[in-house]
Design a protein around this motif. Structure first.
Motif, PDB file in Angstrom:
ATOM      1  N   ARG A  62      94.602  44.937  17.935  1.00  0.00           N
ATOM      2  CA  ARG A  62      94.549  44.715  19.382  1.00  0.00           C
ATOM      3  C   ARG A  62      93.990  43.324  19.624  1.00  0.00           C
ATOM      4  O   ARG A  62      92.897  43.003  19.151  1.00  0.00           O
ATOM      5  CB  ARG A  62      93.669  45.758  20.048  1.00  0.00           C
ATOM      6  CG  ARG A  62      93.596  45.575  21.535  1.00  0.00           C
ATOM      7  CD  ARG A  62      92.821  46.686  22.163  1.00  0.00           C
ATOM      8  NE  ARG A  62      92.650  46.395  23.571  1.00  0.00           N
ATOM      9  CZ  ARG A  62      92.234  47.266  24.442  1.00  0.00           C
ATOM     10  NH1 ARG A  62      91.923  48.495  24.055  1.00  0.00           N
ATOM     11  NH2 ARG A  62      92.101  46.942  25.693  1.00  0.00           N
ATOM     12  N   ARG A  63      94.746  42.505  20.350  1.00  0.00           N
ATOM     13  CA  ARG A  63      94.306  41.145  20.645  1.00  0.00           C
ATOM     14  C   ARG A  63      93.720  41.112  22.051  1.00  0.00           C
ATOM     15  O   ARG A  63      94.386  41.490  23.008  1.00  0.00           O
ATOM     16  CB  ARG A  63      95.472  40.182  20.536  1.00  0.00           C
ATOM     17  CG  ARG A  63      96.001  40.128  19.129  1.00  0.00           C
ATOM     18  CD  ARG A  63      97.140  39.198  19.015  1.00  0.00           C
ATOM     19  NE  ARG A  63      97.552  39.186  17.618  1.00  0.00           N
ATOM     20  CZ  ARG A  63      98.659  38.664  17.183  1.00  0.00           C
ATOM     21  NH1 ARG A  63      99.482  38.092  18.016  1.00  0.00           N
ATOM     22  NH2 ARG A  63      98.960  38.701  15.906  1.00  0.00           N
ATOM     23  N   GLU A  64      92.471  40.667  22.135  1.00  0.00           N
ATOM     24  CA  GLU A  64      91.820  40.580  23.434  1.00  0.00           C
ATOM     25  C   GLU A  64      90.738  39.506  23.357  1.00  0.00           C
ATOM     26  O   GLU A  64      90.231  39.199  22.283  1.00  0.00           O
ATOM     27  CB  GLU A  64      91.207  41.918  23.823  1.00  0.00           C
ATOM     28  CG  GLU A  64      90.168  42.411  22.852  1.00  0.00           C
ATOM     29  CD  GLU A  64      89.668  43.808  23.186  1.00  0.00           C
ATOM     30  OE1 GLU A  64      88.455  43.950  23.301  1.00  0.00           O
ATOM     31  OE2 GLU A  64      90.490  44.723  23.334  1.00  0.00           O
ATOM     32  N   PRO A  65      90.397  38.912  24.495  1.00  0.00           N
ATOM     33  CA  PRO A  65      89.339  37.894  24.498  1.00  0.00           C
ATOM     34  C   PRO A  65      88.021  38.504  24.034  1.00  0.00           C
ATOM     35  O   PRO A  65      87.688  39.618  24.405  1.00  0.00           O
ATOM     36  CB  PRO A  65      89.248  37.482  25.967  1.00  0.00           C
ATOM     37  CG  PRO A  65      90.501  37.969  26.608  1.00  0.00           C
ATOM     38  CD  PRO A  65      90.959  39.144  25.814  1.00  0.00           C
ATOM     39  N   VAL A  66      87.291  37.765  23.224  1.00  0.00           N
ATOM     40  CA  VAL A  66      86.033  38.293  22.704  1.00  0.00           C
ATOM     41  C   VAL A  66      84.805  37.528  23.200  1.00  0.00           C
ATOM     42  O   VAL A  66      83.697  37.997  23.006  1.00  0.00           O
ATOM     43  CB  VAL A  66      86.020  38.327  21.160  1.00  0.00           C
ATOM     44  CG1 VAL A  66      87.050  39.304  20.640  1.00  0.00           C
ATOM     45  CG2 VAL A  66      86.225  36.946  20.579  1.00  0.00           C
ATOM     46  N   GLY A  67      84.977  36.364  23.810  1.00  0.00           N
ATOM     47  CA  GLY A  67      83.809  35.661  24.318  1.00  0.00           C
ATOM     48  C   GLY A  67      84.010  34.172  24.452  1.00  0.00           C
ATOM     49  O   GLY A  67      85.108  33.652  24.312  1.00  0.00           O
ATOM     50  N   VAL A  68      82.918  33.498  24.720  1.00  0.00           N
ATOM     51  CA  VAL A  68      82.888  32.070  24.988  1.00  0.00           C
ATOM     52  C   VAL A  68      82.651  31.307  23.695  1.00  0.00           C
ATOM     53  O   VAL A  68      81.917  31.764  22.829  1.00  0.00           O
ATOM     54  CB  VAL A  68      81.751  31.774  26.000  1.00  0.00           C
ATOM     55  CG1 VAL A  68      81.591  30.290  26.232  1.00  0.00           C
ATOM     56  CG2 VAL A  68      82.018  32.503  27.313  1.00  0.00           C
TER      57      VAL A  68
END
Length: 155
Positions: free
Chosen positions: A138-144
């Motif tokens: 699953r590809r999703e944003p993980v942070g800054v």
């Protein structure tokens, strides 16, 4: 005329927190044409904190909203191409025609590429590694994150 550059943190233009500045020199002429903030750790921390605070909203946006935001950025870059090429050429000393063809055109194309990729965040079955369970990517944003770009290009 000397330009004054500023940091842009949390929607606000600001000087370096300690007030330090740096002269910006046109490498083709040796002329000082701008002053820039000489940002330090406190400025980086402020930028990272602002980005981290904004992250949950961006993370939870739909692919359509992300795509539209990136397409608008690419359109704005294209609309201001002459201005961006002139600024980059003055900053690096690279000829205008090369800056336009080797810097700006690929940059706009890359933003548009990632706008399209924003809609391709599908999961894929990676296989059956345990009885009765399916592993999925699953590809999703993980942070800054922060980046440091080279300051001496195109040397």
């Amino acid at each position: 005329m000397t330009l004054t550059f500023r940091n842009f943190i949390d929607g606000v233009s600001a000087d370096a927190s300690d007030g330090r500045t740096l002269d910006v020199v046109d490498p083709a002429t040796g002329e000082i044409y701008a002053t820039s903030p000489l940002s330090g750790a406190a400025d980086v921390d402020a930028a990272m904190a602002a980005a981290a605070a904004a992250f949950p909203v961006w993370r939870d946006t739909t692919p359509a909203v992300r795509q539209l935001a990136l397409l608008r950025i690419a359109d704005a870059m294209e609309a201001r191409a002459d201005e961006l090429v002139a600024a980059e050429s003055r900053d690096t000393g690279k000829p205008l025609h090369l800056t336009r063809s080797e810097e700006l055109a690929p940059a706009i194309d890359q933003v548009r590429f990632f706008a399209g990729a924003a809609r391709l965040l599908e999961g894929r079955s990676a296989g059956e590694y345990m009885d009765g369970l399916t592993s999925i990517i699953r590809r999703e944003p993980v942070g800054v994150c922060a980046q440091v770009a080279p300051w001496n290009y195109p040397c």
